[in-house]
Design an enzyme around this catalytic site. Sequence first.
Site, short mmCIF file in Angstrom:
data_model
loop_
_atom_site.label_atom_id
_atom_site.label_comp_id
_atom_site.label_asym_id
_atom_site.label_seq_id
_atom_site.Cartn_x
_atom_site.Cartn_y
_atom_site.Cartn_z
N ASP A 1 0.82 -1.21 0.00
CA ASP A 1 0.00 0.00 0.00
C ASP A 1 0.86 1.27 0.00
O ASP A 1 1.98 1.27 0.50
CB ASP A 1 -0.92 -0.02 1.23
CG ASP A 1 -2.07 0.96 1.10
OD1 ASP A 1 -2.37 1.38 -0.04
OD2 ASP A 1 -2.67 1.32 2.13
N HIS B 1 2.41 3.39 -8.92
CA HIS B 1 2.22 1.97 -9.23
C HIS B 1 3.41 1.45 -10.04
O HIS B 1 3.90 0.35 -9.80
CB HIS B 1 0.91 1.75 -10.02
CG HIS B 1 -0.33 2.15 -9.27
ND1 HIS B 1 -0.55 1.79 -7.98
CD2 HIS B 1 -1.41 2.90 -9.64
CE1 HIS B 1 -1.72 2.28 -7.57
NE2 HIS B 1 -2.26 2.97 -8.56
N LEU C 1 10.60 -20.47 -4.77
CA LEU C 1 9.54 -19.67 -4.15
C LEU C 1 8.23 -19.72 -4.96
O LEU C 1 8.26 -19.64 -6.18
CB LEU C 1 10.02 -18.21 -4.09
CG LEU C 1 9.01 -17.16 -3.60
CD1 LEU C 1 8.88 -17.23 -2.09
CD2 LEU C 1 9.44 -15.76 -4.02
C1 IPE Z 1 -5.51 -2.60 -0.15
O1 IPE Z 1 -5.14 -1.29 -0.39
C2 IPE Z 1 -5.52 -3.36 -1.43
C3 IPE Z 1 -4.23 -3.55 -2.04
C4 IPE Z 1 -3.06 -3.24 -1.54
C5 IPE Z 1 -4.24 -4.17 -3.32
P1 IPE Z 1 -6.24 -0.13 -0.51
O2 IPE Z 1 -5.48 1.14 -0.64
O3 IPE Z 1 -7.20 -0.45 -1.58
O4 IPE Z 1 -6.96 -0.24 0.91
P2 IPE Z 1 -7.84 0.81 1.69
O5 IPE Z 1 -8.97 1.20 0.78
O6 IPE Z 1 -6.99 1.98 2.01
O7 IPE Z 1 -8.29 0.09 2.90
C1 IPE Z 2 -1.61 0.30 -3.33
O1 IPE Z 2 -1.39 1.66 -3.38
C2 IPE Z 2 -1.87 -0.30 -4.71
C3 IPE Z 2 -3.27 -0.66 -4.96
C4 IPE Z 2 -4.21 -0.66 -4.08
C5 IPE Z 2 -3.61 -1.06 -6.31
P1 IPE Z 2 -2.57 2.70 -3.40
O2 IPE Z 2 -2.95 2.95 -4.82
O3 IPE Z 2 -3.68 2.26 -2.52
O4 IPE Z 2 -1.88 3.99 -2.80
P2 IPE Z 2 -2.46 4.95 -1.67
O5 IPE Z 2 -2.86 4.09 -0.53
O6 IPE Z 2 -3.60 5.67 -2.27
O7 IPE Z 2 -1.31 5.85 -1.34
MG MG Z 3 -4.04 2.44 -0.57
#
Ligand code: IPE
Ligand code: IPE
Ligand code: MG
Length: 248
Positions: A21, A38, A132
């Site tokens: 995240d 990303h 792995l």
């Molecule tokens: C959780 O991250 C899902 C992934 C890392 C793929 P999100 O950014 O979507 O989660 P929330 O919405 O902050 O809980």
């Molecule tokens: C995690 O990073 C990747 C996915 C959920 C696809 P985020 O896109 O949720 O990034 P933040 O949490 O908004 O910074």
């Molecule tokens: Mg996120």
Amino acid sequence: MSFKQKLNKELIPSHIAIIMDGNGRWAAKHGNARIFGHEHGVESVRSVVEGAGEVGVKYLTLYAFSTENWARPKEEVNALMALLIHAIEEETEKLNKNNVRLGVIGDTNQLPTEVREKLFRCIDNLSPNTGLTLTLALSYSSKWEIIEAIKNLAEDVKEGNIQPKNINKELFDNYLSTRDMPDPELLIRTSGEYRISNFLLWQIAYSELCFVEKLWPDFRKEDLFEAIYEFQGRERRFGKTSEQIEAN
Ligand code: IPE
Ligand code: IPE
Ligand code: MG
């Protein structure tokens, strides 16, 4: 001494799950659009997969896209799907060289056809490998997975293959998409968020949780080793007392 050198080789978790995240915030910090984060997250995946292999982790499960993430702006979802195709194409050879097997959990029927085809071809190509096992959670959510398991179990009960009185944890495990792996001993979430976001709810019943402040695109294998080091300092009691654990 590096965290890697400090690790107890006898106590490496066999399965580590990671909620990757913070890509969007990382991009904003660098004055860029979310997709930039990303894209940079791919380098972190590369490093962590390598690191996991180096210390003998058997299963690494990465939460890459949740069922809830489909509700993001269309441009971001499309860009993520395109990035996924690109990453699969770019990384297959390296994964193969590192003897990595690939798997996927989630509602893959929701994925665009091209993603699905490339993904399953890559999984096929890497299937003879013995190192792995890297599993991508894609279009995944734990409640979706549990409901799917219940539907299949209900079918088997209806057909008379299973008696309701014989349903237990082990049997239920076999209906989940993680049936071929042990439960994760360690779950890591980056970006300083303290929640699970619908990831592996059943499987993490007794996992050690490690929340790190770093945003995913800044996370590297050394951070993974640090999390494993922290894990090794924990006392896993499974409901017993400290005295019982020490006596063992
Ligand atoms: C959780 O991250 C899902 C992934 C890392 C793929 P999100 O950014 O979507 O989660 P929330 O919405 O902050 O809980
Ligand atoms: C995690 O990073 C990747 C996915 C959920 C696809 P985020 O896109 O949720 O990034 P933040 O949490 O908004 O910074
Ligand atoms: Mg996120």
